[in-house]
Design a protein around this motif. Structure first.
Motif, PDB file in Angstrom:
ATOM      1  N   THR A  53      -5.922   4.237  -6.884  1.00  0.00           N
ATOM      2  CA  THR A  53      -6.925   4.795  -6.082  1.00  0.00           C
ATOM      3  C   THR A  53      -6.637   5.058  -4.637  1.00  0.00           C
ATOM      4  O   THR A  53      -7.209   6.112  -4.181  1.00  0.00           O
ATOM      5  N   PHE A  54      -5.829   4.218  -4.022  1.00  0.00           N
ATOM      6  CA  PHE A  54      -5.319   4.690  -2.625  1.00  0.00           C
ATOM      7  C   PHE A  54      -4.486   6.054  -2.654  1.00  0.00           C
ATOM      8  O   PHE A  54      -4.792   6.521  -1.609  1.00  0.00           O
ATOM      9  N   ASP A  55      -3.611   6.152  -3.473  1.00  0.00           N
ATOM     10  CA  ASP A  55      -3.035   7.242  -3.565  1.00  0.00           C
ATOM     11  C   ASP A  55      -3.736   8.511  -3.588  1.00  0.00           C
ATOM     12  O   ASP A  55      -3.624   9.650  -3.033  1.00  0.00           O
ATOM     13  N   ILE A  56      -5.006   8.335  -4.391  1.00  0.00           N
ATOM     14  CA  ILE A  56      -5.887   9.577  -4.495  1.00  0.00           C
ATOM     15  C   ILE A  56      -6.432   9.555  -3.103  1.00  0.00           C
ATOM     16  O   ILE A  56      -6.719  10.857  -2.884  1.00  0.00           O
ATOM     17  N   LEU A  57      -6.780   8.695  -2.492  1.00  0.00           N
ATOM     18  CA  LEU A  57      -7.533   8.775  -1.646  1.00  0.00           C
ATOM     19  C   LEU A  57      -6.633   9.206  -0.169  1.00  0.00           C
ATOM     20  O   LEU A  57      -7.253  10.194   0.632  1.00  0.00           O
ATOM     21  N   LYS A  58      -5.474   8.923  -0.369  1.00  0.00           N
ATOM     22  CA  LYS A  58      -4.543   9.505   0.820  1.00  0.00           C
ATOM     23  C   LYS A  58      -4.398  11.051   0.853  1.00  0.00           C
ATOM     24  O   LYS A  58      -4.608  11.561   1.762  1.00  0.00           O
ATOM     25  N   ILE A  60      -6.688  13.324  -0.689  1.00  0.00           N
ATOM     26  CA  ILE A  60      -7.998  13.935  -0.166  1.00  0.00           C
ATOM     27  C   ILE A  60      -8.180  13.808   1.340  1.00  0.00           C
ATOM     28  O   ILE A  60      -8.881  14.587   1.701  1.00  0.00           O
ATOM     29  N   ALA A  61      -7.612  12.661   1.825  1.00  0.00           N
ATOM     30  CA  ALA A  61      -8.053  12.336   3.441  1.00  0.00           C
ATOM     31  C   ALA A  61      -7.199  13.543   4.115  1.00  0.00           C
ATOM     32  O   ALA A  61      -7.624  14.062   4.975  1.00  0.00           O
ATOM     33  N   LYS A  62      -6.107  14.060   3.475  1.00  0.00           N
ATOM     34  CA  LYS A  62      -5.249  15.230   4.176  1.00  0.00           C
ATOM     35  C   LYS A  62      -5.868  16.431   4.265  1.00  0.00           C
ATOM     36  O   LYS A  62      -5.875  17.137   5.097  1.00  0.00           O
ATOM     37  N   SER A  63      -6.908  16.522   3.237  1.00  0.00           N
ATOM     38  CA  SER A  63      -7.770  17.860   3.248  1.00  0.00           C
ATOM     39  C   SER A  63      -8.947  17.710   4.065  1.00  0.00           C
ATOM     40  O   SER A  63      -9.593  19.115   4.273  1.00  0.00           O
ATOM     41  N   ASP A  64      -9.425  16.862   4.773  1.00  0.00           N
ATOM     42  CA  ASP A  64     -10.628  16.866   5.475  1.00  0.00           C
ATOM     43  C   ASP A  64     -10.452  15.718   6.406  1.00  0.00           C
ATOM     44  O   ASP A  64     -10.470  14.594   6.246  1.00  0.00           O
ATOM     45  N   ARG A  66     -12.463  14.662   8.388  1.00  0.00           N
ATOM     46  CA  ARG A  66     -13.853  13.715   8.550  1.00  0.00           C
ATOM     47  C   ARG A  66     -13.521  12.485   7.572  1.00  0.00           C
ATOM     48  O   ARG A  66     -14.352  11.517   7.618  1.00  0.00           O
ATOM     49  N   ILE A  67     -12.713  12.494   6.666  1.00  0.00           N
ATOM     50  CA  ILE A  67     -12.318  11.230   6.059  1.00  0.00           C
ATOM     51  C   ILE A  67     -11.400  10.290   6.805  1.00  0.00           C
ATOM     52  O   ILE A  67     -10.337  10.574   7.288  1.00  0.00           O
ATOM     53  N   LYS A  68     -11.981   9.118   7.003  1.00  0.00           N
ATOM     54  CA  LYS A  68     -11.307   7.948   7.981  1.00  0.00           C
ATOM     55  C   LYS A  68     -10.825   6.914   6.810  1.00  0.00           C
ATOM     56  O   LYS A  68     -11.747   6.142   6.174  1.00  0.00           O
ATOM     57  N   LEU A  69      -9.750   6.623   6.561  1.00  0.00           N
ATOM     58  CA  LEU A  69      -9.188   5.791   5.539  1.00  0.00           C
ATOM     59  C   LEU A  69      -8.592   4.544   6.176  1.00  0.00           C
ATOM     60  O   LEU A  69      -7.666   4.628   6.914  1.00  0.00           O
ATOM     61  N   PHE A  70      -8.814   3.506   5.551  1.00  0.00           N
ATOM     62  CA  PHE A  70      -8.502   2.105   5.739  1.00  0.00           C
ATOM     63  C   PHE A  70      -8.145   1.326   4.421  1.00  0.00           C
ATOM     64  O   PHE A  70      -8.361   1.659   3.418  1.00  0.00           O
ATOM     65  N   ARG A  71      -7.426   0.288   4.656  1.00  0.00           N
ATOM     66  CA  ARG A  71      -7.014  -0.576   3.509  1.00  0.00           C
ATOM     67  C   ARG A  71      -6.972  -1.976   3.896  1.00  0.00           C
ATOM     68  O   ARG A  71      -6.316  -2.144   4.659  1.00  0.00           O
ATOM     69  N   ASN A  72      -7.572  -2.775   3.060  1.00  0.00           N
ATOM     70  CA  ASN A  72      -7.000  -4.186   3.283  1.00  0.00           C
ATOM     71  C   ASN A  72      -5.921  -4.622   2.391  1.00  0.00           C
ATOM     72  O   ASN A  72      -5.509  -4.499   1.726  1.00  0.00           O
ATOM     73  N   LYS A  73      -5.135  -5.552   3.101  1.00  0.00           N
ATOM     74  CA  LYS A  73      -3.744  -6.095   2.590  1.00  0.00           C
ATOM     75  C   LYS A  73      -4.015  -6.771   1.453  1.00  0.00           C
ATOM     76  O   LYS A  73      -3.074  -6.785   0.422  1.00  0.00           O
ATOM     77  N   TYR A  74      -5.079  -7.564   1.440  1.00  0.00           N
ATOM     78  CA  TYR A  74      -5.493  -8.511   0.339  1.00  0.00           C
ATOM     79  C   TYR A  74      -6.863  -8.138  -0.349  1.00  0.00           C
ATOM     80  O   TYR A  74      -7.569  -7.683   0.511  1.00  0.00           O
ATOM     81  N   SER A  75      -7.066  -8.140  -1.520  1.00  0.00           N
ATOM     82  CA  SER A  75      -8.394  -8.076  -2.012  1.00  0.00           C
ATOM     83  C   SER A  75      -9.290  -9.249  -1.506  1.00  0.00           C
ATOM     84  O   SER A  75      -9.051 -10.351  -1.677  1.00  0.00           O
ATOM     85  N   ARG A  76     -10.335  -8.653  -1.193  1.00  0.00           N
ATOM     86  CA  ARG A  76     -11.406  -9.700  -0.245  1.00  0.00           C
ATOM     87  C   ARG A  76     -12.688  -9.481  -1.026  1.00  0.00           C
ATOM     88  O   ARG A  76     -13.146 -10.310  -1.710  1.00  0.00           O
ATOM     89  N   SER A  77     -13.488  -8.548  -0.836  1.00  0.00           N
ATOM     90  CA  SER A  77     -14.914  -8.390  -1.333  1.00  0.00           C
ATOM     91  C   SER A  77     -15.248  -6.816  -1.059  1.00  0.00           C
ATOM     92  O   SER A  77     -14.743  -6.266   0.347  1.00  0.00           O
ATOM     93  N   ALA A  78     -16.480  -6.504  -1.692  1.00  0.00           N
ATOM     94  CA  ALA A  78     -17.068  -4.957  -1.371  1.00  0.00           C
ATOM     95  C   ALA A  78     -17.618  -5.452   0.014  1.00  0.00           C
ATOM     96  O   ALA A  78     -17.530  -4.466   0.874  1.00  0.00           O
TER      97      ALA A  78
END
Length: 257
Positions: A53-58, A60-64, A66-78
């Motif tokens: 998922t994160f590779d897909i997001l990276k 699409i973020a290059k193309s616009d 307006r997309i600000k992308l962040f990532r948690n180092k560990y799975s936490r919660s929604a």
């Protein structure tokens, strides 16, 4: 694209958590980028996905921008992922869309217009509940105006339809308690009423694997919010909880003809 006056052109921050959603996230993002209201930023926090998922997001973020992308180092919660995006949001308005749901093109335009005309600082809309293949299951029709007291009887605001003015009301963060969106909207509606756009403006995907599909657990979460988060006594908690059960059944049986 529509040209809005400055009065109607404040930035909207869209809060999106992602977790192992490579099959659906592009469709969700595209529904945001297709909005007629274009002064937006999409604040996405990925909760340490491992399915690509994160590779897909990276990409699409290059193309616009307006997309600000962040990532948690560990799975936490929604709720943690949403809170990280809320913290980094810079818009006048804050709205929400999960990575398997979609918006219709005029969603933001119509809801901001409704807030302006009705002097409310929050808005919601009707929406469709759909299965994982996109087939309509039911139509959820909200009240035209929802107050704090209304919300005690039922969660009248689908989180994917909700939007509020963070410049006026300040930011609201979610607690990791189950039904965190409902508890958050209770706090928001303690400050303002929410005005509805009655036409459907979004589609909510009902997943058999989602936490909310466990009806017993969802009911328990709801009662705990009434009893422990709000602090209602046993009698009042039971009264409002009975309304919740009735309205939940009604919502799920409102089939699309």
């Amino acid at each position: 694209m529509l040209n809005f006056s400055s009065e109607y052109n404040e930035k909207v921050s869209i809060i999106m958590p992602t977790y192992n959603s490579k099959k659906t996230v592009l469709k969700s993002i595209e529904s945001i980028l297709s909005q007629t209201y274009t002064n937006i930023e999409i604040c996405i926090t990925d909760d340490n996905s491992y399915d690509g998922t994160f590779d897909i997001l990276k990409e699409i973020a290059k193309s616009d921008c307006r997309i600000k992308l962040f990532r948690n180092k560990y799975s936490r919660s929604a709720s943690n992922a949403r809170n990280n995006s809320i913290k980094n949001a810079t818009g006048t308005y804050i709205s929400f869309l999960d990575s398997d749901d979609t918006w219709y093109p005029r969603k933001l335009e119509l809801q901001i217009e409704a807030m302006k005309k009705n002097n409310c600082f929050a808005s919601h809309s009707s929406y469709y509940r759909v299965d994982e293949n996109g087939n309509n299951i039911s139509l959820v029709k909200p009240r035209e105006k929802v107050t704090y007291k209304d919300m005690l009887t039922h969660n009248h605001i689908g989180n994917l339809t909700g939007i509020y003015n963070a410049k006026i009301l300040s930011k609201f963060y979610q607690k990791n308690i189950g039904h965190e969106d409902y508890e958050m909207w209770l706090r928001i509606l303690s400050k303002t009423d929410s005005i509805a756009v009655l036409e459907p403006l979004a589609s909510y995907t009902v997943s058999t694997e989602s936490l909310s599909s466990n009806k017993f657990k969802a009911a328990k979460w709801h009662y705990n919010i009434l009893r422990n988060e709000i602090g209602l006594n046993t009698l009042k908690s039971s009264f409002y909880f009975s309304h919740y059960i009735f309205n939940a059944i009604k919502t799920r049986t409102n089939k699309v003809s």
